[in-house]
Design a protein around this motif. Structure first.
Motif, PDB file in Angstrom:
ATOM      1  N   TYR A 135       0.855  -1.210   0.000  1.00 28.02           N
ATOM      2  CA  TYR A 135       0.000   0.000   0.000  1.00 28.02           C
ATOM      3  C   TYR A 135       0.885   1.252   0.000  1.00 28.02           C
ATOM      4  O   TYR A 135       0.600   2.232  -0.680  1.00 28.02           O
ATOM      5  CB  TYR A 135      -0.922  -0.040   1.224  1.00 28.02           C
ATOM      6  CG  TYR A 135      -1.804   1.178   1.383  1.00 28.02           C
ATOM      7  CD1 TYR A 135      -2.762   1.502   0.425  1.00 28.02           C
ATOM      8  CD2 TYR A 135      -1.690   2.006   2.503  1.00 28.02           C
ATOM      9  CE1 TYR A 135      -3.574   2.622   0.568  1.00 28.02           C
ATOM     10  CE2 TYR A 135      -2.499   3.120   2.662  1.00 28.02           C
ATOM     11  CZ  TYR A 135      -3.440   3.418   1.692  1.00 28.02           C
ATOM     12  OH  TYR A 135      -4.237   4.523   1.833  1.00 28.02           O
ATOM     13  N   ARG A 136       1.989   1.208   0.740  1.00 24.43           N
ATOM     14  CA  ARG A 136       2.919   2.340   0.782  1.00 24.43           C
ATOM     15  C   ARG A 136       3.448   2.650  -0.632  1.00 24.43           C
ATOM     16  O   ARG A 136       3.485   3.810  -1.067  1.00 24.43           O
ATOM     17  CB  ARG A 136       4.075   2.013   1.737  1.00 24.43           C
ATOM     18  CG  ARG A 136       5.251   2.983   1.673  1.00 24.43           C
ATOM     19  CD  ARG A 136       4.821   4.359   2.183  1.00 24.43           C
ATOM     20  NE  ARG A 136       5.838   5.361   1.969  1.00 24.43           N
ATOM     21  CZ  ARG A 136       6.736   5.715   2.885  1.00 24.43           C
ATOM     22  NH1 ARG A 136       6.736   5.131   4.063  1.00 24.43           N
ATOM     23  NH2 ARG A 136       7.622   6.647   2.624  1.00 24.43           N
ATOM     24  N   LYS A 137       3.816   1.577  -1.366  1.00 30.87           N
ATOM     25  CA  LYS A 137       4.323   1.779  -2.733  1.00 30.87           C
ATOM     26  C   LYS A 137       3.248   2.431  -3.590  1.00 30.87           C
ATOM     27  O   LYS A 137       3.522   3.348  -4.376  1.00 30.87           O
ATOM     28  CB  LYS A 137       4.713   0.426  -3.357  1.00 30.87           C
ATOM     29  CG  LYS A 137       6.123   0.032  -3.022  1.00 30.87           C
ATOM     30  CD  LYS A 137       6.571  -1.163  -3.869  1.00 30.87           C
ATOM     31  CE  LYS A 137       7.660  -1.914  -3.116  1.00 30.87           C
ATOM     32  NZ  LYS A 137       7.536  -3.351  -3.166  1.00 30.87           N
ATOM     33  N   MET A 138       2.004   1.960  -3.418  1.00 33.88           N
ATOM     34  CA  MET A 138       0.908   2.507  -4.226  1.00 33.88           C
ATOM     35  C   MET A 138       0.675   3.978  -3.860  1.00 33.88           C
ATOM     36  O   MET A 138       0.362   4.809  -4.721  1.00 33.88           O
ATOM     37  CB  MET A 138      -0.381   1.678  -4.019  1.00 33.88           C
ATOM     38  CG  MET A 138      -0.233   0.263  -4.554  1.00 33.88           C
ATOM     39  SD  MET A 138      -1.588  -0.819  -4.058  1.00 33.88           S
ATOM     40  CE  MET A 138      -2.679  -0.639  -5.443  1.00 33.88           C
TER      41      MET A 138
ATOM     42  N   ASP B  72       0.828   7.261  -6.253  1.00 36.93           N
ATOM     43  CA  ASP B  72      -0.354   8.116  -6.407  1.00 36.93           C
ATOM     44  C   ASP B  72      -0.481   8.994  -5.146  1.00 36.93           C
ATOM     45  O   ASP B  72      -1.035   8.566  -4.128  1.00 36.93           O
ATOM     46  CB  ASP B  72      -1.600   7.219  -6.557  1.00 36.93           C
ATOM     47  CG  ASP B  72      -2.887   8.020  -6.542  1.00 36.93           C
ATOM     48  OD1 ASP B  72      -2.834   9.254  -6.365  1.00 36.93           O
ATOM     49  OD2 ASP B  72      -3.954   7.396  -6.680  1.00 36.93           O
ATOM     50  N   PRO B  73       0.037  10.217  -5.210  1.00 39.73           N
ATOM     51  CA  PRO B  73       0.111  11.063  -4.015  1.00 39.73           C
ATOM     52  C   PRO B  73      -1.254  11.391  -3.380  1.00 39.73           C
ATOM     53  O   PRO B  73      -1.298  11.824  -2.234  1.00 39.73           O
ATOM     54  CB  PRO B  73       0.794  12.345  -4.498  1.00 39.73           C
ATOM     55  CG  PRO B  73       1.344  12.030  -5.838  1.00 39.73           C
ATOM     56  CD  PRO B  73       0.602  10.863  -6.402  1.00 39.73           C
TER      57      PRO B  73
ATOM     58  N   TYR C 183      -7.308   9.571   0.663  1.00 35.17           N
ATOM     59  CA  TYR C 183      -8.657   9.092   0.321  1.00 35.17           C
ATOM     60  C   TYR C 183      -9.347   8.533   1.577  1.00 35.17           C
ATOM     61  O   TYR C 183      -8.762   7.774   2.342  1.00 35.17           O
ATOM     62  CB  TYR C 183      -8.594   7.999  -0.760  1.00 35.17           C
ATOM     63  CG  TYR C 183      -9.910   7.285  -0.867  1.00 35.17           C
ATOM     64  CD1 TYR C 183     -11.028   7.936  -1.401  1.00 35.17           C
ATOM     65  CD2 TYR C 183     -10.082   5.989  -0.367  1.00 35.17           C
ATOM     66  CE1 TYR C 183     -12.265   7.304  -1.438  1.00 35.17           C
ATOM     67  CE2 TYR C 183     -11.309   5.358  -0.407  1.00 35.17           C
ATOM     68  CZ  TYR C 183     -12.391   6.025  -0.939  1.00 35.17           C
ATOM     69  OH  TYR C 183     -13.622   5.417  -0.952  1.00 35.17           O
ATOM     70  N   ASN C 184     -10.618   8.956   1.746  1.00 37.49           N
ATOM     71  CA  ASN C 184     -11.372   8.555   2.928  1.00 37.49           C
ATOM     72  C   ASN C 184     -12.712   7.946   2.498  1.00 37.49           C
ATOM     73  O   ASN C 184     -13.568   8.629   1.939  1.00 37.49           O
ATOM     74  CB  ASN C 184     -11.584   9.799   3.806  1.00 37.49           C
ATOM     75  CG  ASN C 184     -12.296   9.473   5.099  1.00 37.49           C
ATOM     76  OD1 ASN C 184     -13.202   8.650   5.140  1.00 37.49           O
ATOM     77  ND2 ASN C 184     -11.879  10.144   6.158  1.00 37.49           N
ATOM     78  N   TYR C 185     -12.843   6.674   2.749  1.00 38.07           N
ATOM     79  CA  TYR C 185     -14.017   5.913   2.324  1.00 38.07           C
ATOM     80  C   TYR C 185     -15.306   6.513   2.884  1.00 38.07           C
ATOM     81  O   TYR C 185     -16.288   6.697   2.178  1.00 38.07           O
ATOM     82  CB  TYR C 185     -13.827   4.472   2.824  1.00 38.07           C
ATOM     83  CG  TYR C 185     -15.019   3.568   2.675  1.00 38.07           C
ATOM     84  CD1 TYR C 185     -15.422   3.123   1.427  1.00 38.07           C
ATOM     85  CD2 TYR C 185     -15.720   3.128   3.804  1.00 38.07           C
ATOM     86  CE1 TYR C 185     -16.511   2.265   1.294  1.00 38.07           C
ATOM     87  CE2 TYR C 185     -16.807   2.270   3.678  1.00 38.07           C
ATOM     88  CZ  TYR C 185     -17.191   1.844   2.429  1.00 38.07           C
ATOM     89  OH  TYR C 185     -18.258   1.005   2.303  1.00 38.07           O
ATOM     90  N   ARG C 186     -15.289   6.848   4.170  1.00 35.05           N
ATOM     91  CA  ARG C 186     -16.512   7.382   4.805  1.00 35.05           C
ATOM     92  C   ARG C 186     -16.913   8.700   4.177  1.00 35.05           C
ATOM     93  O   ARG C 186     -18.085   8.991   3.989  1.00 35.05           O
ATOM     94  CB  ARG C 186     -16.292   7.588   6.306  1.00 35.05           C
ATOM     95  CG  ARG C 186     -16.193   6.285   7.005  1.00 35.05           C
ATOM     96  CD  ARG C 186     -16.151   6.422   8.513  1.00 35.05           C
ATOM     97  NE  ARG C 186     -16.050   5.091   9.087  1.00 35.05           N
ATOM     98  CZ  ARG C 186     -17.072   4.257   9.208  1.00 35.05           C
ATOM     99  NH1 ARG C 186     -18.273   4.620   8.831  1.00 35.05           N
ATOM    100  NH2 ARG C 186     -16.904   3.052   9.699  1.00 35.05           N
TER     101      ARG C 186
END
Ligand code: SAM
Length: 345
Positions: free
Chosen positions: A307-310, A314-315, A320-323
Motif C-alpha cells: 500500500y505504501r508503494k501505491m 499516487d500522491p 482518500y477517505n471511504y466514509r
C-alpha cells in the motif's frame, strides 16, 4: 545494620492503611469516573512485580488514587516516583505518602492524556533505542475509558520514539478490562484478534501477566481486569509510519467476518476499487479469501509495504477517505436531508 557499601532496603514507615486513607479523606469512588480501588497490598505488590526489578528505577504511576499501588512501588526501592492524578481529592493522601518517602515522590495534578512525559525524567537516563530499555517504567491501574485511548496514544509514541519513549524503550505495566487485554495479546486465528492486536504487537512485546477478578476491587466493577506488560521492540515488525499501518489495519478489520479483501477495498476510491484491491492483494501475496483474524503479522507487513508503494505512486491515495466518499454520495442522492443534518451540527 546494612552491610558496608550496600544501601539499606527502603520501607515505608507505619502509615494508615489505604482503607483508612479513603475514610480519612472521604475518598468515595466516583462511579462516573470508573474509579475502582485496590486495597489488598499483596495484589498491588504482585502488579508491581510484573514491571521487573525496580530498585533505583524511575517510575511514573498513572492514576494513583488512594495510593495502594503507590505504596508497593515505593517499597520496591525506586529512586523516584512521579504520580499523575487527575482527581484533586486524592492529592492530600498522596502528599502523606510523599512525606513518608522524603525526596522520592513528585505529584502532578493533571490528565495523563495531555501530560508531557518527554520532560518528566532526567536526561542522563536516556538510552539509545537499540540499547537495553532505560531504567524508567510506567505503571498504572486506570479507568477502562482512559486505558484504551492512552495505549493507542503511547503506541503512536513508541512508533515515533517520542513522549515517554524519548528516553528509549520505556516499559509499561498497565491494567485493562480482561477482554481488551485479550485483544492486545491475541494471536493469529484467535477470537479476539483485532486492530489492537496488530497495532500493539507490531511495535511491542506484549505479555498478559495475570487476571484480577472484579471482586478484588472496591467498588467491584462488572468485569474482570488483566495486567499487561509492554516492552517496545528494537525493530517494529512493520516498518511504515504509524498512520499508514493504522489505516490499513483499521480497514481490514472494518468487516471482520467477511473475506479480508472486503476491508482492503475501502482503501481505494470506488472508480478503481476492484482493480487496485486485486493489485494490492496479488503484490502483497495475501489470499483474498482469508478472514481478517486469519492474517499473520507478515501478511499485514506485506499489505502495508505494498500500500505504501501505491501511495508513493499516487500522491492522492493516502488522503482518500471511504466514509467521506459515502457521505458525499448520500448528499448527492438527498441534498435536503444533508442540509438538515448540517443545520443540526
Ligand atoms: N491506582 C488506584 C488503585 O489501583 O486503587 C486507583 C485506580 S482507579 C481505577 C483510576 C484512577 O485514575 C483514579 O484515581 C482516577 O482519578 C485516575 N484517573 C482517571 N483518569 C485519569 C487521567 N486522565 N489522568 C490521570 N489520572 C486519571
Amino acid at each position: 545494620m546494612a552491610a558496608a557499601g550496600k544501601a539499606a532496603a527502603f520501607h515505608l514507615p507505619p502509615l494508615p492503611t489505604v482503607g483508612e486513607i479513603i475514610k480519612l479523606f472521604r475518598l468515595r469512588a466516583q462511579k462516573e469516573l470508573s474509579q475502582n480501588f485496590l486495597l489488598d497490598l499483596r495484589l498491588t505488590d504482585k502488579i508491581v512485580r510484573q514491571a521487573g526489578k525496580l530498585k533505583n528505577a524511575y517510575v511514573c504511576e498513572v492514576g494513583p488514587g488512594p495510593g495502594g499501588i503507590t505504596r508497593s512501588i515505593l517499597n520496591a526501592g525506586v529512586q523516584q516516583l512521579l504520580l499523575v492524578e487527575k482527581d484533586t481529592r486524592f492529592i492530600p493522601g498522596l502528599q502523606m505518602l510523599s512525606e513518608a518517602a522524603p525526596g522520592k515522590v513528585r505529584i502532578v495534578h493533571g490528565d495523563i492524556l495531555t501530560y508531557k512525559m518527554e520532560k518528566a525524567f532526567p536526561n542522563h537516563l536516556k538510552k539509545s533505542w537499540e540499547d537495553e530499555p532505560p531504567n524508567i517504567h510506567i505503571i498504572g491501574n486506570l479507568p477502562f475509558s482512559v486505558s484504551t485511548p492512552l495505549i493507542i496514544k503511547w503506541l503512536e509514541n513508541v512508533s515515533k520514539r517520542d513522549g515517554p519513549f524519548t528516553y528509549g524503550r520505556t516499559q509499561m505495566t498497565l491494567t485493562f478490562q480482561k477482554e481488551v487485554a485479550e485483544r492486545l495479546t491475541a494471536n493469529t486465528g484467535g477470537k479476539q484478534r483485532s486492530r489492537l492486536s496488530i497495532m500493539s504487537q507490531h511495535l511491542c512485546t506484549v505479555e498478559s501477566c495475570f487476571v484480577i477478578p472484579g471482586q478484588a476491587f472496591v467498588p467491584k466493577p462488572d468485569v474482570d481486569v488483566a495486567v499487561v506488560h509492554f516492552t517496545p521492540l528494537v525493530q517494529p515488525k512493520i516498518q511504515q509510519p504509524f498512520e499508514l499501518v493504522e489505516k490499513v489495519v483499521q480497514s481490514v478489520f472494518q468487516f471482520r467476518r467477511k473475506y479480508c479483501c472486503r476491508g482492503v477495498e475501502i482503501l481505494f476510491p470506488e472508480r478503481e476499487r476492484l482493480k487496485k484491491t486485486e493489485q494490492l492483494m496479488m503484490a502483497a501475496d495475501v489470499d483474498p479469501t482469508l478472514r481478517p483474524v486469519q492474517l499473520t503479522m507478515s501478511h499485514f507487513r506485506n499489505l502495508c509495504n505494498t500500500y505504501r508503494k501505491m501511495c508513493d505512486e499516487d500522491p492522492n491515495l493516502f488522503a482518500y477517505n471511504y466514509r467521506e466518499e459515502l457521505r458525499q454520495k448520500k448528499r448527492k442522492r438527498s441534498p435536503e436531508s444533508t442540509d438538515r443534518l448540517e443545520e443540526t451540527v
